[in-house]
Design a protein around this motif. Structure first.
Motif, PDB file in Angstrom:
ATOM      1  N   VAL A  55       0.839  -1.194   0.000  1.00  0.00           N
ATOM      2  CA  VAL A  55       0.000   0.000   0.000  1.00  0.00           C
ATOM      3  C   VAL A  55       0.880   1.251   0.000  1.00  0.00           C
ATOM      4  CG1 VAL A  55      -1.922  -1.131   1.173  1.00  0.00           C
ATOM      5  CG2 VAL A  55      -0.150   0.021   2.537  1.00  0.00           C
ATOM      6  N   ARG A  56       0.281   2.371  -0.364  1.00  0.00           N
ATOM      7  CA  ARG A  56       0.982   3.650  -0.304  1.00  0.00           C
ATOM      8  C   ARG A  56       0.942   4.159   1.138  1.00  0.00           C
ATOM      9  NH1 ARG A  56      -0.857   9.286  -3.421  1.00  0.00           N
ATOM     10  NH2 ARG A  56       0.825  10.605  -2.571  1.00  0.00           N
ATOM     11  N   VAL A  57       2.076   4.560   1.653  1.00  0.00           N
ATOM     12  CA  VAL A  57       2.138   5.079   3.016  1.00  0.00           C
ATOM     13  C   VAL A  57       2.924   6.380   3.015  1.00  0.00           C
ATOM     14  CG1 VAL A  57       2.701   4.618   5.428  1.00  0.00           C
ATOM     15  CG2 VAL A  57       2.138   2.707   3.903  1.00  0.00           C
ATOM     16  N   GLU A  58       2.259   7.456   3.417  1.00  0.00           N
ATOM     17  CA  GLU A  58       2.895   8.760   3.567  1.00  0.00           C
ATOM     18  C   GLU A  58       3.086   9.036   5.056  1.00  0.00           C
ATOM     19  OE1 GLU A  58       3.581  11.139   1.153  1.00  0.00           O
ATOM     20  OE2 GLU A  58       2.766  10.087  -0.592  1.00  0.00           O
ATOM     21  N   VAL A  59       4.093   9.828   5.387  1.00  0.00           N
ATOM     22  CA  VAL A  59       4.300  10.206   6.784  1.00  0.00           C
ATOM     23  C   VAL A  59       4.349  11.726   6.903  1.00  0.00           C
ATOM     24  CG1 VAL A  59       5.542   8.071   7.286  1.00  0.00           C
ATOM     25  CG2 VAL A  59       6.824  10.119   6.663  1.00  0.00           C
ATOM     26  N   ILE A  60       3.789  12.221   7.987  1.00  0.00           N
ATOM     27  CA  ILE A  60       3.811  13.647   8.302  1.00  0.00           C
ATOM     28  C   ILE A  60       4.273  13.798   9.747  1.00  0.00           C
ATOM     29  CG2 ILE A  60       2.453  15.760   8.597  1.00  0.00           C
ATOM     30  CD1 ILE A  60       0.556  14.759   6.446  1.00  0.00           C
ATOM     31  N   GLY A  61       5.377  14.467   9.939  1.00  0.00           N
ATOM     32  CA  GLY A  61       5.850  14.740  11.289  1.00  0.00           C
ATOM     33  C   GLY A  61       5.209  16.012  11.808  1.00  0.00           C
ATOM     34  N   GLN A  62       4.433  15.892  12.873  1.00  0.00           N
ATOM     35  CA  GLN A  62       3.743  17.060  13.416  1.00  0.00           C
ATOM     36  C   GLN A  62       3.531  16.896  14.912  1.00  0.00           C
ATOM     37  OE1 GLN A  62       2.745  20.115  12.046  1.00  0.00           O
ATOM     38  NE2 GLN A  62       2.399  20.510  14.211  1.00  0.00           N
ATOM     39  N   ASP A  63       3.897  17.922  15.656  1.00  0.00           N
ATOM     40  CA  ASP A  63       3.637  17.977  17.090  1.00  0.00           C
ATOM     41  C   ASP A  63       2.209  18.478  17.292  1.00  0.00           C
ATOM     42  OD1 ASP A  63       3.487  18.448  19.782  1.00  0.00           O
ATOM     43  OD2 ASP A  63       5.348  19.589  19.905  1.00  0.00           O
ATOM     44  N   LEU A  64       1.354  17.646  17.830  1.00  0.00           N
ATOM     45  CA  LEU A  64      -0.058  17.998  17.959  1.00  0.00           C
ATOM     46  C   LEU A  64      -0.345  18.926  19.130  1.00  0.00           C
ATOM     47  CD1 LEU A  64      -1.801  14.622  17.059  1.00  0.00           C
ATOM     48  CD2 LEU A  64      -1.393  16.600  15.604  1.00  0.00           C
ATOM     49  N   LEU A 102       0.835  18.510  39.283  1.00  0.00           N
ATOM     50  CA  LEU A 102       1.109  18.207  37.882  1.00  0.00           C
ATOM     51  C   LEU A 102       1.631  19.455  37.171  1.00  0.00           C
ATOM     52  CD1 LEU A 102      -2.088  16.104  37.147  1.00  0.00           C
ATOM     53  CD2 LEU A 102       0.230  15.239  37.501  1.00  0.00           C
ATOM     54  N   ALA A 103       2.538  19.265  36.238  1.00  0.00           N
ATOM     55  CA  ALA A 103       3.120  20.394  35.503  1.00  0.00           C
ATOM     56  C   ALA A 103       2.047  21.087  34.671  1.00  0.00           C
ATOM     57  CB  ALA A 103       4.244  19.897  34.594  1.00  0.00           C
ATOM     58  N   ALA A 104       1.898  22.384  34.878  1.00  0.00           N
ATOM     59  CA  ALA A 104       0.835  23.137  34.193  1.00  0.00           C
ATOM     60  C   ALA A 104       0.995  23.076  32.674  1.00  0.00           C
ATOM     61  CB  ALA A 104       0.839  24.589  34.670  1.00  0.00           C
ATOM     62  N   ASP A 105       2.220  23.206  32.190  1.00  0.00           N
ATOM     63  CA  ASP A 105       2.441  23.160  30.738  1.00  0.00           C
ATOM     64  C   ASP A 105       2.088  21.788  30.171  1.00  0.00           C
ATOM     65  OD1 ASP A 105       3.283  25.758  30.834  1.00  0.00           O
ATOM     66  OD2 ASP A 105       5.429  25.290  30.647  1.00  0.00           O
ATOM     67  N   ARG A 106       2.363  20.752  30.936  1.00  0.00           N
ATOM     68  CA  ARG A 106       2.051  19.392  30.490  1.00  0.00           C
ATOM     69  C   ARG A 106       0.538  19.168  30.415  1.00  0.00           C
ATOM     70  NH1 ARG A 106       4.305  15.397  27.488  1.00  0.00           N
ATOM     71  NH2 ARG A 106       4.039  13.324  28.377  1.00  0.00           N
ATOM     72  N   GLU A 107      -0.188  19.716  31.383  1.00  0.00           N
ATOM     73  CA  GLU A 107      -1.647  19.607  31.349  1.00  0.00           C
ATOM     74  C   GLU A 107      -2.215  20.358  30.142  1.00  0.00           C
ATOM     75  OE1 GLU A 107      -3.569  17.715  34.124  1.00  0.00           O
ATOM     76  OE2 GLU A 107      -1.573  17.045  33.498  1.00  0.00           O
ATOM     77  N   GLN A 108      -1.639  21.516  29.852  1.00  0.00           N
ATOM     78  CA  GLN A 108      -2.064  22.276  28.661  1.00  0.00           C
ATOM     79  C   GLN A 108      -1.808  21.472  27.392  1.00  0.00           C
ATOM     80  OE1 GLN A 108      -3.181  25.577  28.258  1.00  0.00           O
ATOM     81  NE2 GLN A 108      -2.672  26.002  26.129  1.00  0.00           N
ATOM     82  N   ASP A 109      -0.614  20.884  27.293  1.00  0.00           N
ATOM     83  CA  ASP A 109      -0.289  20.077  26.116  1.00  0.00           C
ATOM     84  C   ASP A 109      -1.244  18.896  25.971  1.00  0.00           C
ATOM     85  OD1 ASP A 109       1.816  21.740  25.502  1.00  0.00           O
ATOM     86  OD2 ASP A 109       3.377  20.394  26.255  1.00  0.00           O
ATOM     87  N   GLN A 110      -1.610  18.300  27.101  1.00  0.00           N
ATOM     88  CA  GLN A 110      -2.524  17.151  27.070  1.00  0.00           C
ATOM     89  C   GLN A 110      -3.861  17.529  26.437  1.00  0.00           C
ATOM     90  OE1 GLN A 110      -4.597  13.982  30.189  1.00  0.00           O
ATOM     91  NE2 GLN A 110      -2.987  15.338  30.900  1.00  0.00           N
ATOM     92  N   LEU A 111      -4.391  18.677  26.825  1.00  0.00           N
ATOM     93  CA  LEU A 111      -5.662  19.115  26.249  1.00  0.00           C
ATOM     94  C   LEU A 111      -5.511  19.491  24.784  1.00  0.00           C
ATOM     95  CD1 LEU A 111      -7.053  21.186  29.249  1.00  0.00           C
ATOM     96  CD2 LEU A 111      -7.922  19.003  28.388  1.00  0.00           C
ATOM     97  N   MET A 112      -4.377  20.052  24.409  1.00  0.00           N
ATOM     98  CA  MET A 112      -4.157  20.394  22.996  1.00  0.00           C
ATOM     99  C   MET A 112      -4.160  19.139  22.123  1.00  0.00           C
ATOM    100  SD  MET A 112      -4.101  23.651  22.861  1.00  0.00           S
ATOM    101  CE  MET A 112      -3.509  23.942  21.192  1.00  0.00           C
ATOM    102  N   VAL A 113      -3.544  18.071  22.606  1.00  0.00           N
ATOM    103  CA  VAL A 113      -3.489  16.834  21.830  1.00  0.00           C
ATOM    104  C   VAL A 113      -4.812  16.079  21.896  1.00  0.00           C
ATOM    105  CG1 VAL A 113      -2.361  14.586  21.596  1.00  0.00           C
ATOM    106  CG2 VAL A 113      -0.999  16.608  22.136  1.00  0.00           C
TER     107      VAL A 113
END
Length: 273
Positions: A55-64, A102-113
């Motif tokens: 099959v065709r497989v493409e990859v995209i590197g992205q920080d969510l 809990l690290a505030a920045d980590r909690e923010q990242d969790q909700l973003m993802v």
């Protein structure tokens, strides 16, 4: 191999449930777009799936965690002239412990993802699905979506959003050719608990395999079920326990989960030593 002609996008595809979705979709003949931060792991998986299934497989590197992650992904799809028939919003991670510790920045990242990227990517891909007359979406929630979870406050609340968001879209698009499924697994044999920081966060008698979870999801999606909780024990836990009054449920849940906070704290102390 006769290909299905479909192209599936899988976020968080570098390991765990996401990698298993990629494997099972490729096995049925779907072409793939794999998205994650770990480009090396994505490229390795892509090469394996190309060789094994043709099959065709493409990859995209992205920080969510990035606010514009969904826009960047859809812009890249347009640049490569790719249309997505199947969207697997799998990327996500959790945290466990006392909320103030809990690290505030980590909690923010969790909700973003777990929430923002998931909703954003869904919003950007649905219009093209409608234009083509159909599509399929799987949003990975959790058994934690069914009730408040002290010491998993951010994670459980985010997964409750995913469940209700998915069910609303399932109803909204059920007569317009788009299937939407909320996948609500219990503890699963992945690296999730390594990220959380303690295996004690895996509350329950046993952990399911990613293979079983993904098979259950694809069967439920085919039947347009709206949501699925793989495993009899998980299904019972999600549906047979009382949900009212909510404050009572939250208090009871604390007795089940309070040991996780101590385990997470102990884990962080050892990691810092």
């Amino acid at each position: 191999m006769t290909h299905s002609g479909k192209t599936a996008l899988v976020t968080g595809a570098s390991s765990g449930i996401g990698a298993e979705f990629a494997a099972q979709l490729a096995a049925r003949g779907d072409n793939l777009v794999l998205v994650a931060r770990s480009l090396d792991r994505l490229e390795s998986l892509a090469a394996e799936l190309r060789n094994r299934h043709g099959v065709r497989v493409e990859v995209i590197g992205q920080d969510l965690t990035a606010a514009d992650a969904a826009a960047r992904i859809t812009n890249e799809l347009a640049a490569r002239e790719l249309s997505i028939d199947v969207l697997i919003n799998n990327a996500g991670f959790g945290s466990a412990g006392r909320f103030e510790e809990l690290a505030a920045d980590r909690e923010q990242d969790q909700l973003m993802v777990n929430v923002v990227a998931l909703a954003g990517l869904t919003r950007r891909l649905i219009p093209r699905m409608l234009e083509r007359g159909g599509g399929e979406i799987v949003n990975v929630a959790s058994i934690a979506a069914f009730q408040p979870a002290p010491y998993f406050a951010t994670y459980a609340a985010g997964k409750a959003f995913v469940l209700n968001f998915s069910l609303a879209l399932w109803s909204e698009y059920s007569d317009r050719g788009i299937k939407v499924l909320a996948l609500c697994p219990g503890p699963t044999q992945t690296q999730f608990f390594d990220v959380v920081g303690t295996r004690k966060a895996a509350i329950g008698p046993s952990m399911a395999s990613a293979t079983h979870v993904v098979r259950s999801a694809l069967r439920a999606l085919e039947r347009n079920k709206g949501y699925v909780v793989p495993g009899i024990g998980n299904f019972a836990s999600a549906h047979l326990l009382p949900r009212r009054p909510r404050t009572f449920v939250a208090r009871i849940a604390k007795f089940v989960t309070r040991g996780v906070a101590d385990a997470a704290r102990e884990s962080s102390v050892h990691a810092a030593a």
